[in-house]
Design a protein around this motif. Structure first.
Motif: not given
Length: 79
Positions: A73-75, A77-79, A71
């Protein structure tokens, strides 16, 4: 009588008769030996079950940490 567990002795079963009583006969001794063997198996089963529960808890914690990292890592990568 020893409580056998995988070639070791996990404990001892003590059996005796009161004063003035006849000694145990062969059939009684055989019965207590069987009880001792089964008690050893029960002890080993309990140990294995405890190990399994500990490993399961550790695996669950690892899975939870992996989810948190995914989660994060995803956060990132998307910010």
């Amino acid at each position: 009588m020893p409580l056998p567990v995988r070639g070791d002795v996990a404990g001892v079963l003590t059996v005796g008769r009161g004063p003035g009583r006849e000694p145990l006969d062969e059939q009684s001794v055989a019965l207590f030996e069987t009880i001792a063997e089964r008690a050893g198996l029960a002890l080993e089963s309990a140990r294995l079950h405890a190990r399994q529960l500990a490993a399961q808890a550790e695996l669950q914690q690892s899975a939870e940490r992996a989810m948190v990292l995914a989660e994060l890592s995803h956060t990132l990568a998307t910010t």
